[in-house]
Design an enzyme around this catalytic site. Structure first.
Site, mmCIF file in Angstrom:
data_model
loop_
_atom_site.group_PDB
_atom_site.id
_atom_site.type_symbol
_atom_site.label_atom_id
_atom_site.label_comp_id
_atom_site.label_asym_id
_atom_site.label_seq_id
_atom_site.Cartn_x
_atom_site.Cartn_y
_atom_site.Cartn_z
ATOM 1 N N HIS A 171 1.409 2.681 -0.691
ATOM 2 C CA HIS A 171 2.368 1.823 0.018
ATOM 3 C C HIS A 171 1.965 0.379 -0.170
ATOM 4 O O HIS A 171 0.775 0.067 -0.197
ATOM 5 C CB HIS A 171 2.387 2.180 1.512
ATOM 6 C CG HIS A 171 3.606 1.684 2.213
ATOM 7 N ND1 HIS A 171 3.711 0.406 2.689
ATOM 8 C CD2 HIS A 171 4.781 2.291 2.485
ATOM 9 C CE1 HIS A 171 4.902 0.254 3.240
ATOM 10 N NE2 HIS A 171 5.573 1.376 3.128
ATOM 11 N N ASP B 52 7.485 9.465 2.852
ATOM 12 C CA ASP B 52 8.231 10.394 2.001
ATOM 13 C C ASP B 52 7.457 11.660 1.654
ATOM 14 O O ASP B 52 8.028 12.581 1.071
ATOM 15 C CB ASP B 52 8.629 9.694 0.693
ATOM 16 C CG ASP B 52 9.697 8.646 0.928
ATOM 17 O OD1 ASP B 52 10.667 8.960 1.627
ATOM 18 O OD2 ASP B 52 9.545 7.516 0.439
HETATM 19 C C1 SDX Z 1 8.942 3.801 0.856
HETATM 20 O O1 SDX Z 1 7.981 -0.931 1.655
HETATM 21 C C2 SDX Z 1 8.311 -0.052 2.550
HETATM 22 O O2 SDX Z 1 8.124 -0.282 3.680
HETATM 23 C C3 SDX Z 1 8.923 1.202 1.994
HETATM 24 C C4 SDX Z 1 9.089 2.396 2.957
HETATM 25 C C5 SDX Z 1 10.172 2.143 4.014
HETATM 26 O O3 SDX Z 1 10.126 2.813 5.050
HETATM 27 O O4 SDX Z 1 11.077 1.350 3.750
HETATM 28 O O5 SDX Z 1 7.872 2.696 3.594
HETATM 29 C C6 SDX Z 1 9.578 3.654 2.195
HETATM 30 O O6 SDX Z 1 9.491 3.277 -0.092
HETATM 31 C C7 SDX Z 1 7.653 4.547 0.722
HETATM 32 C C8 SDX Z 1 7.072 4.540 -0.703
HETATM 33 C C9 SDX Z 1 7.692 5.660 -1.510
HETATM 34 N N1 SDX Z 1 7.275 5.644 -2.888
HETATM 35 C C10 SDX Z 1 6.434 6.527 -3.444
HETATM 36 O O7 SDX Z 1 5.904 7.391 -2.764
HETATM 37 C C11 SDX Z 1 6.254 6.393 -4.928
HETATM 38 C C12 SDX Z 1 4.784 6.434 -5.271
HETATM 39 N N2 SDX Z 1 4.187 5.220 -4.782
HETATM 40 C C13 SDX Z 1 4.003 4.114 -5.693
HETATM 41 O O8 SDX Z 1 5.016 3.922 -6.620
HETATM 42 C C14 SDX Z 1 3.501 2.837 -5.001
HETATM 43 O O9 SDX Z 1 2.410 3.172 -4.221
HETATM 44 C C15 SDX Z 1 4.460 1.969 -4.178
HETATM 45 C C16 SDX Z 1 5.706 1.576 -4.990
HETATM 46 C C17 SDX Z 1 4.887 2.652 -2.922
HETATM 47 C C18 SDX Z 1 3.725 0.647 -3.806
HETATM 48 O O10 SDX Z 1 3.445 -0.060 -4.955
HETATM 49 P P1 SDX Z 1 2.575 -1.400 -4.996
HETATM 50 O O11 SDX Z 1 2.351 -1.943 -3.643
HETATM 51 O O12 SDX Z 1 3.184 -2.312 -5.991
HETATM 52 O O13 SDX Z 1 1.180 -0.889 -5.500
HETATM 53 P P2 SDX Z 1 0.631 -0.929 -6.939
HETATM 54 O O14 SDX Z 1 1.648 -0.328 -7.854
HETATM 55 O O15 SDX Z 1 0.225 -2.342 -7.259
HETATM 56 O O16 SDX Z 1 -0.604 0.015 -6.850
HETATM 57 C C19 SDX Z 1 -1.938 -0.420 -6.720
HETATM 58 C C20 SDX Z 1 -2.788 0.535 -7.524
HETATM 59 C C21 SDX Z 1 -2.369 0.622 -8.990
HETATM 60 O O17 SDX Z 1 -3.522 1.004 -9.708
HETATM 61 P P3 SDX Z 1 -4.312 -0.133 -10.580
HETATM 62 O O18 SDX Z 1 -3.310 -0.745 -11.512
HETATM 63 O O19 SDX Z 1 -4.825 -1.119 -9.557
HETATM 64 O O20 SDX Z 1 -5.379 0.637 -11.280
HETATM 65 O O21 SDX Z 1 -2.647 1.883 -7.016
HETATM 66 C C22 SDX Z 1 -2.069 2.717 -8.025
HETATM 67 C C23 SDX Z 1 -1.391 1.762 -9.023
HETATM 68 O O22 SDX Z 1 -1.257 2.346 -10.290
HETATM 69 N N3 SDX Z 1 -1.059 3.535 -7.354
HETATM 70 C C24 SDX Z 1 -0.881 4.844 -7.580
HETATM 71 C C25 SDX Z 1 0.118 5.253 -6.690
HETATM 72 N N4 SDX Z 1 0.512 4.197 -5.949
HETATM 73 C C26 SDX Z 1 -0.204 3.158 -6.366
HETATM 74 N N5 SDX Z 1 -1.454 5.656 -8.448
HETATM 75 C C27 SDX Z 1 -1.016 6.951 -8.445
HETATM 76 N N6 SDX Z 1 -0.063 7.414 -7.599
HETATM 77 C C28 SDX Z 1 0.518 6.589 -6.730
HETATM 78 N N7 SDX Z 1 1.473 7.033 -5.894
#
Ligand code: SDX
Length: 440
Positions: free
Chosen positions: A316, A374
């Site tokens: 998140h 989710d």
């Molecule tokens: C919702 O914003 C809200 O409030 C949203 C929400 C709401 O109620 O409105 O809470 C609802 O949208 C929940 C999120 C649902 N999405 C997912 O479950 C999809 C999987 N999650 C990711 O796509 C991600 O964690 C996000 C999109 C939710 C957040 O992305 P960020 O803040 O841009 O984080 P990031 O991509 O910069 O991640 C930081 C690191 C990265 O690794 P490095 O590049 O530092 O090595 O963490 C890794 C990412 O690759 N990472 C994950 C991951 N989420 C982040 N790696 C594997 N699996 C994951 N799910």
């Protein structure tokens, strides 16, 4: 609508020095009621000729808001000051809607009046039912939602004048009230069953279940435990500060677009798998993993930086701790399965095992990746018989009140301007036009 008194009075400032020129510029430090201090950079460009670069808005506050507060490090979520855990346990969705829209919990009479108003706005214009026929039967219900909700502005002209608070409130009631009707219609259309009209003797969540699962040829008895579980799911999704879809609604709203158009924009934004579409993606992921013996292999793919696989329902932008909504949902999962007399739900077992393994894995620990809202919601919805393609629709239904509360706040905010970020231009420099005859 109550707005928290601005805490902007402080005289604290931050001074930035341009190392190249030695010039300094001073910026006010702002403080909300809760949360960290914020640098007010509105005069940055005027003072320095620079603007900021923040793709994804990771360090940018776009507005003041008195609706929802999140402490992502501690895993805290408050609506108008009330914790999500308490609201989920003691309140109901109609009360939470009132709270989000009006700023305070309703007293008994206010609650009754509010529920009565919402109930009496649940029918949709009969001509809207024709609108559905334009879609293919196999259309994704979110595609239908984007179209039909956007079309509301073509039907309810008397609530599109955004300068009139009364019209804004009527539009808010209409959106909250009609969303379950439209969502259920999207489902009924996809399975080729007749649309079910709403029933005024049923509460909001029960009415939705009736419109989803009832058929005209027999009585549908709403299971109160499932109605309660659905109501709780609605509460848990009601608002979440400046998430992507809410920011989309606000951005659309900042142009003066009507509320129905703005909410349609929010629905489109929610659909993506990185946002509300993740609940559907979680089920697909669990299906792909299939068995606990495959978890390690799947996580190896997730951790492989060259592989685009993500752990859906994990991570998140704001929470660097457990999403409090996921905790409540995990508990609800057990209650719903018990009620449905489902002794073993392999998907829930698999999800919990996946969570345990991920939470003890360095990749997830270092990045502070926890289950989000989710992760468990789809498992409950599936157990309740909701098809996967409807999961994000239910998120949209529940989030509508948050979107509309935030939209109202935006319209009433005298500091708001049209949302218009800048960019770093990386294209060609100025060059001369070449006539087509001279181009190679
Ligand atoms: C919702 O914003 C809200 O409030 C949203 C929400 C709401 O109620 O409105 O809470 C609802 O949208 C929940 C999120 C649902 N999405 C997912 O479950 C999809 C999987 N999650 C990711 O796509 C991600 O964690 C996000 C999109 C939710 C957040 O992305 P960020 O803040 O841009 O984080 P990031 O991509 O910069 O991640 C930081 C690191 C990265 O690794 P490095 O590049 O530092 O090595 O963490 C890794 C990412 O690759 N990472 C994950 C991951 N989420 C982040 N790696 C594997 N699996 C994951 N799910």
């Amino acid at each position: 609508m109550a707005k928290a008194p601005s805490q902007k009075g402080s005289n604290e400032t931050v001074t930035l020095t341009d190392n190249a020129t030695g010039k300094t510029a001073e910026f006010p430090l702002l403080k909300g009621r809760l949360g960290p201090k914020v640098i007010d950079i509105r005069s940055l460009y005027a003072q320095t000729g620079y603007f900021t670069y923040d793709p994804g808005y990771t360090a940018t506050g776009s507005t003041e808001s008195s609706i929802t507060y999140i402490d992502g490090d501690k895993g805290v979520l408050l609506h108008r000051g009330y914790s999500i855990e308490e609201l989920a346990e003691k309140s109901d969705y109609m009360e939470v809607c009132y709270l989000l829209l009006k700023g305070e919990l309703p007293n008994k009479q206010q609650k009754e009046e509010f529920e009565h108003t919402i109930t009496h706005h649940t029918m949709v214009h009969e001509q809207l039912t024709q609108f559905f026929r334009g879609f293919r039967r196999d259309a994704h219900p979110m595609a239908i939602m984007c179209g039909v909700v956007g079309a509301l502005s073509a039907f309810y002209h008397d609530s599109t004048d955004i300068s009139d608070p009364q019209q804004r409130m009527v539009a808010s009631y209409r959106l909250v009230a009609k969303m379950p009707t439209i969502a259920a219609m999207a489902y009924k259309f996809s399975v080729g069953q007749p649309f079910m009209y709403p029933r005024n003797d049923l509460k909001y969540a029960a009415n939705f279940l009736h419109m989803m699962f009832g058929v005209p040829c027999e009585d549908y008895e709403v299971n109160p435990v499932l109605a309660k579980a659905m109501d709780r799911i609605f509460i848990l999704h009601a608002d979440h500060e400046q998430n992507a879809s809410t920011s989309t609604v606000r951005l659309a709203g900042s142009t003066g677009a009507n509320p129905f158009a703005c909410i349609a924009a929010g629905i489109a934004s929610l659909w993506g798998p990185a946002h509300g579409g993740a609940n559907e993606a979680v089920l697909a992921m669990l299906g792909e993993i299939g068995d606990r013996k495959n978890i390690k292999g799947y996580l190896a793919r997730v951790k492989d930086r060259k592989d685009p696989t993500m752990l859906m329902g994990f991570g998140h932008r704001v929470y660097k701790n457990y999403d409090p909504r996921a905790k409540v949902l995990q508990k609800s999962c057990h209650a719903v399965l018990k009620e449905l007399k489902i002794k073993n739900e392999p998907l829930l077992d698999l999800a919990m095992e996946l969570e345990n393994i991920a939470l003890s894995d360095n990749y997830f620990v270092e990045r502070k990746l926890f289950p989000n809202v989710d992760f468990y919601s789809g498992i409950i919805l599936k157990a309740m018989g909701v098809p996967t393609s409807m999961f994000t629709v239910l998120f949209a239904l529940a989030r509508t009140v948050g979107w509309i509360a935030q939209w109202n706040e935006l319209i009433e905010d005298t500091e708001q301007k049209i949302g218009r970020p800048r960019q770093i231009y990386t294209g060609k420099g100025r060059r001369k036009y070449v006539p087509i005859s001279k181009r190679r």
